[in-house]
Design a protein around this motif. Sequence first.
Motif, PDB file in Angstrom:
ATOM      1  N   GLY A   1      -5.218   1.730  21.736  1.00 58.66           N
ATOM      2  CA  GLY A   1      -6.036   1.000  20.779  1.00 58.66           C
ATOM      3  C   GLY A   1      -6.322  -0.438  21.149  1.00 58.66           C
ATOM      4  N   LYS A   2      -5.949  -0.855  22.354  1.00 54.56           N
ATOM      5  CA  LYS A   2      -6.205  -2.236  22.763  1.00 54.56           C
ATOM      6  C   LYS A   2      -7.703  -2.491  22.873  1.00 54.56           C
ATOM      7  N   LEU A   3      -8.163  -3.618  22.302  1.00 54.17           N
ATOM      8  CA  LEU A   3      -9.560  -4.006  22.352  1.00 54.17           C
ATOM      9  C   LEU A   3      -9.820  -4.928  23.545  1.00 54.17           C
ATOM     10  N   ASP A   4     -11.100  -5.119  23.867  1.00 55.07           N
ATOM     11  CA  ASP A   4     -11.464  -5.862  25.073  1.00 55.07           C
ATOM     12  C   ASP A   4     -10.907  -7.279  25.098  1.00 55.07           C
ATOM     13  N   HIS A   5     -10.857  -7.945  23.953  1.00 52.21           N
ATOM     14  CA  HIS A   5     -10.441  -9.350  23.940  1.00 52.21           C
ATOM     15  C   HIS A   5      -9.023  -9.547  23.404  1.00 52.21           C
ATOM     16  N   ASP A   6      -8.254  -8.472  23.302  1.00 54.91           N
ATOM     17  CA  ASP A   6      -6.849  -8.606  22.904  1.00 54.91           C
ATOM     18  C   ASP A   6      -6.025  -9.173  24.059  1.00 54.91           C
ATOM     19  N   THR A   7      -5.044  -9.995  23.724  1.00 54.22           N
ATOM     20  CA  THR A   7      -4.071 -10.487  24.698  1.00 54.22           C
ATOM     21  C   THR A   7      -2.710  -9.938  24.311  1.00 54.22           C
ATOM     22  N   ALA A   8      -2.074  -9.195  25.216  1.00 55.10           N
ATOM     23  CA  ALA A   8      -0.829  -8.490  24.891  1.00 55.10           C
ATOM     24  C   ALA A   8       0.336  -9.007  25.723  1.00 55.10           C
ATOM     25  N   ALA A   9       1.537  -8.796  25.184  1.00 55.57           N
ATOM     26  CA  ALA A   9       2.776  -9.136  25.876  1.00 55.57           C
ATOM     27  C   ALA A   9       3.874  -8.228  25.342  1.00 55.57           C
ATOM     28  N   ALA A  10       4.963  -8.136  26.091  1.00 57.62           N
ATOM     29  CA  ALA A  10       6.106  -7.366  25.613  1.00 57.62           C
ATOM     30  C   ALA A  10       6.773  -8.113  24.459  1.00 57.62           C
ATOM     31  N   ALA A  11       7.396  -7.377  23.557  1.00 59.31           N
ATOM     32  CA  ALA A  11       8.116  -8.004  22.449  1.00 59.31           C
ATOM     33  C   ALA A  11       9.141  -9.000  22.983  1.00 59.31           C
ATOM     34  N   GLY A  12       9.225 -10.153  22.382  1.00 58.59           N
ATOM     35  CA  GLY A  12      10.124 -11.204  22.836  1.00 58.59           C
ATOM     36  C   GLY A  12       9.441 -12.270  23.663  1.00 58.59           C
ATOM     37  N   ALA A  13       8.215 -11.995  24.125  1.00 61.78           N
ATOM     38  CA  ALA A  13       7.484 -12.961  24.953  1.00 61.78           C
ATOM     39  C   ALA A  13       6.769 -13.989  24.071  1.00 61.78           C
ATOM     40  N   THR A  14       6.280 -15.043  24.713  1.00 60.46           N
ATOM     41  CA  THR A  14       5.544 -16.109  24.023  1.00 60.46           C
ATOM     42  C   THR A  14       4.083 -16.084  24.457  1.00 60.46           C
ATOM     43  N   ILE A  15       3.180 -16.124  23.481  1.00 60.11           N
ATOM     44  CA  ILE A  15       1.751 -16.237  23.746  1.00 60.11           C
ATOM     45  C   ILE A  15       1.265 -17.528  23.099  1.00 60.11           C
ATOM     46  N   THR A  16       0.600 -18.363  23.890  1.00 59.90           N
ATOM     47  CA  THR A  16       0.114 -19.657  23.405  1.00 59.90           C
ATOM     48  C   THR A  16      -1.407 -19.635  23.278  1.00 59.90           C
ATOM     49  N   ARG A  17      -1.900 -20.024  22.113  1.00 63.80           N
ATOM     50  CA  ARG A  17      -3.343 -20.121  21.900  1.00 63.80           C
ATOM     51  C   ARG A  17      -3.622 -21.239  20.897  1.00 63.80           C
ATOM     52  N   ASP A  18      -4.690 -22.008  21.186  1.00 65.69           N
ATOM     53  CA  ASP A  18      -5.107 -23.098  20.301  1.00 65.69           C
ATOM     54  C   ASP A  18      -3.950 -24.033  19.959  1.00 65.69           C
ATOM     55  N   GLU A  19      -3.130 -24.351  20.965  1.00 66.49           N
ATOM     56  CA  GLU A  19      -2.029 -25.314  20.856  1.00 66.49           C
ATOM     57  C   GLU A  19      -0.898 -24.850  19.934  1.00 66.49           C
ATOM     58  N   LEU A  20      -0.828 -23.540  19.692  1.00 70.65           N
ATOM     59  CA  LEU A  20       0.305 -22.964  18.978  1.00 70.65           C
ATOM     60  C   LEU A  20       0.940 -21.905  19.870  1.00 70.65           C
ATOM     61  N   ALA A  21       2.263 -21.988  20.043  1.00 68.69           N
ATOM     62  CA  ALA A  21       3.002 -21.032  20.869  1.00 68.69           C
ATOM     63  C   ALA A  21       3.737 -20.064  19.947  1.00 68.69           C
ATOM     64  N   TYR A  22       3.364 -18.768  20.028  1.00 75.08           N
ATOM     65  CA  TYR A  22       3.940 -17.731  19.173  1.00 75.08           C
ATOM     66  C   TYR A  22       4.957 -16.913  19.970  1.00 75.08           C
ATOM     67  N   THR A  23       6.182 -16.831  19.464  1.00 71.53           N
ATOM     68  CA  THR A  23       7.216 -15.985  20.053  1.00 71.53           C
ATOM     69  C   THR A  23       7.627 -14.960  19.004  1.00 71.53           C
ATOM     70  N   VAL A  24       7.499 -13.665  19.352  1.00 68.06           N
ATOM     71  CA  VAL A  24       7.756 -12.581  18.399  1.00 68.06           C
ATOM     72  C   VAL A  24       8.880 -11.704  18.951  1.00 68.06           C
ATOM     73  N   SER A  25       9.979 -11.611  18.220  1.00 71.44           N
ATOM     74  CA  SER A  25      11.130 -10.831  18.679  1.00 71.44           C
ATOM     75  C   SER A  25      10.855  -9.337  18.550  1.00 71.44           C
ATOM     76  N   PRO A  26      11.623  -8.494  19.254  1.00 72.42           N
ATOM     77  CA  PRO A  26      11.469  -7.033  19.103  1.00 72.42           C
ATOM     78  C   PRO A  26      11.672  -6.602  17.654  1.00 72.42           C
ATOM     79  N   LEU A  27      10.960  -5.555  17.239  1.00 71.22           N
ATOM     80  CA  LEU A  27      11.081  -5.031  15.886  1.00 71.22           C
ATOM     81  C   LEU A  27      12.501  -4.562  15.608  1.00 71.22           C
ATOM     82  N   GLU A  28      12.909  -4.765  14.370  1.00 66.65           N
ATOM     83  CA  GLU A  28      14.237  -4.352  13.929  1.00 66.65           C
ATOM     84  C   GLU A  28      14.110  -3.556  12.639  1.00 66.65           C
ATOM     85  N   ALA A  29      14.778  -2.416  12.563  1.00 66.48           N
ATOM     86  CA  ALA A  29      14.771  -1.616  11.339  1.00 66.48           C
ATOM     87  C   ALA A  29      15.685  -2.266  10.311  1.00 66.48           C
TER      88      ALA A  29
END
Length: 210
Positions: free
Chosen positions: A81-109
């Motif tokens: 389901g990835k779209l042309d302009h999606d930016t992906a990373a493995a869980a736990g990685a950091t993605i920086t856009r528009d001067e905000l750095a997002y770090t998302v940990s692996p999902l936990e039940a």
Amino acid sequence: MTDPGAYPNPGQHPTPHEQPPRTRRRRWPWLVIGVPVLLFGACGVAVVTSVAGGNDTTVTPGPAAGDTDGGAPDRGPDFPGKLDHDTAAAAGATITRDELAYTVSPLEAVDTVLGSYLCSTVTIDNVGTTQNDFNGYTDWSLQDTGGAIRDATFGPDRPMLNSGQIAPGGRATGSVCFDDRTGATPGTYVVLFEDTFSLSTDRLAWINAL
């Protein structure tokens, strides 16, 4: 006898006060036309700036990114389901856009008396020089193994991300949770971020294998 002063001398020029008054040019039509044109131009600049802002995206660390091809933007690994302009990373990685750095940990039940949830801890660092907004509910969603996309929800007994603003150099952190009443089916889950108040439709994605 005729009064000589009753008739003007043919060679005599009219005095200045006898000249017809000059008509004043009306300026209001130009104001009526010019002001909307200036406002429209300013709006156009704002739209272009907002759309262009979504292109400043980087992914860290290395394992979350793939090789670039001829200088093309690195959009990270693929997922269903990835779209042309999606930016992906493995869980736990950091993605920086528009001067905000997002770090998302692996999902936990997470199981509570009110139900079951899948939660990630999100950390947002403002690495720019201006204040920036964040939203812990409307901007986040989860794509499950069947391709259905669920909106974020309130998770009991968890410190939620909530919403607000981050000053330059500041940080916001908290959980983003998704309803999981049927249980987590093994497979690929993708935490998705899309700025609700931006004209850009580019998404950020963190891939989880459960």
